[in-house]
Write a protein that holds these residues in place. Structure first.
Motif, PDB file in Angstrom:
ATOM      1  N   LEU A 214       0.819  -1.215   0.000  1.00 40.63           N
ATOM      2  CA  LEU A 214       0.000   0.000   0.000  1.00 40.63           C
ATOM      3  C   LEU A 214       0.854   1.266   0.000  1.00 40.63           C
ATOM      4  O   LEU A 214       0.490   2.262  -0.619  1.00 40.63           O
ATOM      5  CB  LEU A 214      -0.943   0.005   1.197  1.00 40.63           C
ATOM      6  N   GLN A 215       1.996   1.221   0.679  1.00 42.03           N
ATOM      7  CA  GLN A 215       2.880   2.388   0.673  1.00 42.03           C
ATOM      8  C   GLN A 215       3.476   2.621  -0.703  1.00 42.03           C
ATOM      9  O   GLN A 215       3.645   3.756  -1.134  1.00 42.03           O
ATOM     10  CB  GLN A 215       4.010   2.208   1.687  1.00 42.03           C
ATOM     11  N   MET A 216       3.790   1.545  -1.418  1.00 47.14           N
ATOM     12  CA  MET A 216       4.438   1.683  -2.721  1.00 47.14           C
ATOM     13  C   MET A 216       3.432   1.912  -3.850  1.00 47.14           C
ATOM     14  O   MET A 216       3.681   2.688  -4.753  1.00 47.14           O
ATOM     15  CB  MET A 216       5.267   0.425  -3.037  1.00 47.14           C
ATOM     16  N   ILE A 217       2.276   1.268  -3.804  1.00 48.05           N
ATOM     17  CA  ILE A 217       1.339   1.280  -4.912  1.00 48.05           C
ATOM     18  C   ILE A 217       0.084   2.093  -4.599  1.00 48.05           C
ATOM     19  O   ILE A 217      -0.475   2.744  -5.465  1.00 48.05           O
ATOM     20  CB  ILE A 217       0.926  -0.164  -5.299  1.00 48.05           C
ATOM     21  N   GLY A 218      -0.359   2.019  -3.364  1.00 48.08           N
ATOM     22  CA  GLY A 218      -1.613   2.666  -2.990  1.00 48.08           C
ATOM     23  C   GLY A 218      -1.487   4.174  -2.945  1.00 48.08           C
ATOM     24  O   GLY A 218      -0.414   4.754  -3.105  1.00 48.08           O
ATOM     25  N   PHE A 219      -2.590   4.831  -2.735  1.00 47.76           N
ATOM     26  CA  PHE A 219      -2.585   6.271  -2.635  1.00 47.76           C
ATOM     27  C   PHE A 219      -3.661   6.707  -1.648  1.00 47.76           C
ATOM     28  O   PHE A 219      -4.581   5.952  -1.357  1.00 47.76           O
ATOM     29  CB  PHE A 219      -2.816   6.938  -3.994  1.00 47.76           C
ATOM     30  N   THR A 220      -3.505   7.884  -1.151  1.00 43.83           N
ATOM     31  CA  THR A 220      -4.515   8.460  -0.282  1.00 43.83           C
ATOM     32  C   THR A 220      -4.888   9.824  -0.829  1.00 43.83           C
ATOM     33  O   THR A 220      -4.143  10.433  -1.590  1.00 43.83           O
ATOM     34  CB  THR A 220      -4.007   8.631   1.164  1.00 43.83           C
ATOM     35  N   CYS A 221      -6.012  10.312  -0.445  1.00 50.13           N
ATOM     36  CA  CYS A 221      -6.478  11.615  -0.886  1.00 50.13           C
ATOM     37  C   CYS A 221      -7.031  12.343   0.331  1.00 50.13           C
ATOM     38  O   CYS A 221      -8.056  11.939   0.886  1.00 50.13           O
ATOM     39  CB  CYS A 221      -7.540  11.448  -1.962  1.00 50.13           C
ATOM     40  N   GLY A 222      -6.356  13.371   0.747  1.00 49.43           N
ATOM     41  CA  GLY A 222      -6.830  14.178   1.859  1.00 49.43           C
ATOM     42  C   GLY A 222      -7.530  15.421   1.348  1.00 49.43           C
ATOM     43  O   GLY A 222      -7.567  15.702   0.149  1.00 49.43           O
ATOM     44  N   ILE A 223      -8.080  16.202   2.259  1.00 49.45           N
ATOM     45  CA  ILE A 223      -8.797  17.413   1.877  1.00 49.45           C
ATOM     46  C   ILE A 223      -7.862  18.420   1.202  1.00 49.45           C
ATOM     47  O   ILE A 223      -8.264  19.129   0.286  1.00 49.45           O
ATOM     48  CB  ILE A 223      -9.531  18.029   3.085  1.00 49.45           C
ATOM     49  N   ASP A 224      -6.597  18.456   1.616  1.00 50.57           N
ATOM     50  CA  ASP A 224      -5.642  19.373   0.992  1.00 50.57           C
ATOM     51  C   ASP A 224      -5.410  19.029  -0.479  1.00 50.57           C
ATOM     52  O   ASP A 224      -5.101  19.903  -1.285  1.00 50.57           O
ATOM     53  CB  ASP A 224      -4.308  19.342   1.735  1.00 50.57           C
ATOM     54  N   ASP A 225      -5.545  17.747  -0.824  1.00 48.62           N
ATOM     55  CA  ASP A 225      -5.365  17.342  -2.215  1.00 48.62           C
ATOM     56  C   ASP A 225      -6.528  17.803  -3.083  1.00 48.62           C
ATOM     57  O   ASP A 225      -6.402  17.871  -4.306  1.00 48.62           O
ATOM     58  CB  ASP A 225      -5.234  15.823  -2.316  1.00 48.62           C
ATOM     59  N   CYS A 226      -7.666  18.068  -2.483  1.00 48.12           N
ATOM     60  CA  CYS A 226      -8.866  18.442  -3.242  1.00 48.12           C
ATOM     61  C   CYS A 226      -9.025  19.954  -3.394  1.00 48.12           C
ATOM     62  O   CYS A 226      -9.818  20.405  -4.213  1.00 48.12           O
ATOM     63  CB  CYS A 226     -10.116  17.871  -2.561  1.00 48.12           C
ATOM     64  N   LEU A 227      -8.317  20.733  -2.602  1.00 49.37           N
ATOM     65  CA  LEU A 227      -8.436  22.191  -2.654  1.00 49.37           C
ATOM     66  C   LEU A 227      -7.482  22.763  -3.685  1.00 49.37           C
ATOM     67  O   LEU A 227      -6.322  22.358  -3.769  1.00 49.37           O
ATOM     68  CB  LEU A 227      -8.127  22.797  -1.276  1.00 49.37           C
ATOM     69  N   LEU A 228      -7.978  23.710  -4.485  1.00 46.77           N
ATOM     70  CA  LEU A 228      -7.131  24.360  -5.476  1.00 46.77           C
ATOM     71  C   LEU A 228      -6.299  25.452  -4.818  1.00 46.77           C
ATOM     72  O   LEU A 228      -6.765  26.162  -3.925  1.00 46.77           O
ATOM     73  CB  LEU A 228      -7.986  25.001  -6.569  1.00 46.77           C
ATOM     74  N   GLN A 229      -5.092  25.610  -5.297  1.00 42.49           N
ATOM     75  CA  GLN A 229      -4.271  26.723  -4.850  1.00 42.49           C
ATOM     76  C   GLN A 229      -4.806  27.983  -5.522  1.00 42.49           C
ATOM     77  O   GLN A 229      -5.514  27.922  -6.528  1.00 42.49           O
ATOM     78  CB  GLN A 229      -2.813  26.488  -5.216  1.00 42.49           C
ATOM     79  N   GLU A 230      -4.483  29.140  -4.981  1.00 44.29           N
ATOM     80  CA  GLU A 230      -5.063  30.398  -5.440  1.00 44.29           C
ATOM     81  C   GLU A 230      -4.803  30.651  -6.918  1.00 44.29           C
ATOM     82  O   GLU A 230      -5.704  31.042  -7.656  1.00 44.29           O
ATOM     83  CB  GLU A 230      -4.539  31.571  -4.602  1.00 44.29           C
ATOM     84  N   ASP A 231      -3.571  30.411  -7.393  1.00 43.48           N
ATOM     85  CA  ASP A 231      -3.288  30.658  -8.813  1.00 43.48           C
ATOM     86  C   ASP A 231      -4.064  29.687  -9.712  1.00 43.48           C
ATOM     87  O   ASP A 231      -4.546  30.065 -10.782  1.00 43.48           O
ATOM     88  CB  ASP A 231      -1.786  30.583  -9.106  1.00 43.48           C
ATOM     89  N   ALA A 232      -4.239  28.455  -9.284  1.00 41.35           N
ATOM     90  CA  ALA A 232      -5.029  27.497 -10.060  1.00 41.35           C
ATOM     91  C   ALA A 232      -6.505  27.886 -10.053  1.00 41.35           C
ATOM     92  O   ALA A 232      -7.206  27.742 -11.063  1.00 41.35           O
ATOM     93  CB  ALA A 232      -4.851  26.086  -9.504  1.00 41.35           C
ATOM     94  N   GLU A 233      -6.987  28.403  -8.934  1.00 43.03           N
ATOM     95  CA  GLU A 233      -8.382  28.846  -8.849  1.00 43.03           C
ATOM     96  C   GLU A 233      -8.625  30.039  -9.777  1.00 43.03           C
ATOM     97  O   GLU A 233      -9.648  30.099 -10.464  1.00 43.03           O
ATOM     98  CB  GLU A 233      -8.730  29.216  -7.409  1.00 43.03           C
ATOM     99  N   GLN A 234      -7.688  30.976  -9.847  1.00 42.82           N
ATOM    100  CA  GLN A 234      -7.823  32.116 -10.757  1.00 42.82           C
ATOM    101  C   GLN A 234      -7.841  31.651 -12.215  1.00 42.82           C
ATOM    102  O   GLN A 234      -8.645  32.136 -13.025  1.00 42.82           O
ATOM    103  CB  GLN A 234      -6.689  33.113 -10.536  1.00 42.82           C
ATOM    104  N   TYR A 235      -6.981  30.719 -12.560  1.00 41.34           N
ATOM    105  CA  TYR A 235      -6.960  30.189 -13.925  1.00 41.34           C
ATOM    106  C   TYR A 235      -8.269  29.485 -14.243  1.00 41.34           C
ATOM    107  O   TYR A 235      -8.824  29.635 -15.332  1.00 41.34           O
ATOM    108  CB  TYR A 235      -5.771  29.251 -14.106  1.00 41.34           C
TER     109      TYR A 235
END
Length: 102
Positions: free
Chosen positions: A55-76
């Motif tokens: 799971l450490q090598m192949i798996g992945f996790t998704c937290g809330i920080d991964d779902c939020l856009l950074q400000e420059d990406a949000e402007q784009y």
């Protein structure tokens, strides 16, 4: 299907959660019958480490920080959405062969 393991090589068959879990004739149960409770405990420890490493090598996790856009990406993103809204009626009008409404 039949699972065949010879000399520590997995030759054929599928090992899934039914073989590793708490089932009557699963791998852990068979190991317990042959190697007693210490051997079954060692097998469970090894499997836990193996699956954790996988799971450490192949798996992945998704937290809330991964779902939020950074400000420059949000402007784009806003710029692209506004551009699409501005040209959308013109594209739709030309598609149906009508003059663009202003």
């Amino acid at each position: 299907g039949t699972v065949i393991i010879r000399q520590n090589d997995h030759l054929t068959g599928v090992l899934d959660k039914n073989q590793f879990g708490a089932s009557q004739f699963g791998l852990v149960h068979a190991y317990y019958e042959v190697f007693d409770d210490k051997g079954a405990g060692d097998l469970l420890t090894a499997l836990s480490r193996l699956f954790g490493f996988y799971l450490q090598m192949i798996g992945f996790t998704c937290g809330i920080d991964d779902c939020l856009l950074q400000e420059d990406a949000e402007q784009y993103r806003r710029h692209v959405c506004n551009s699409a809204a501005e040209c959308g009626s013109g594209v739709a009008s030309s598609f149906v062969g009508q003059p663009e409404l202003k």
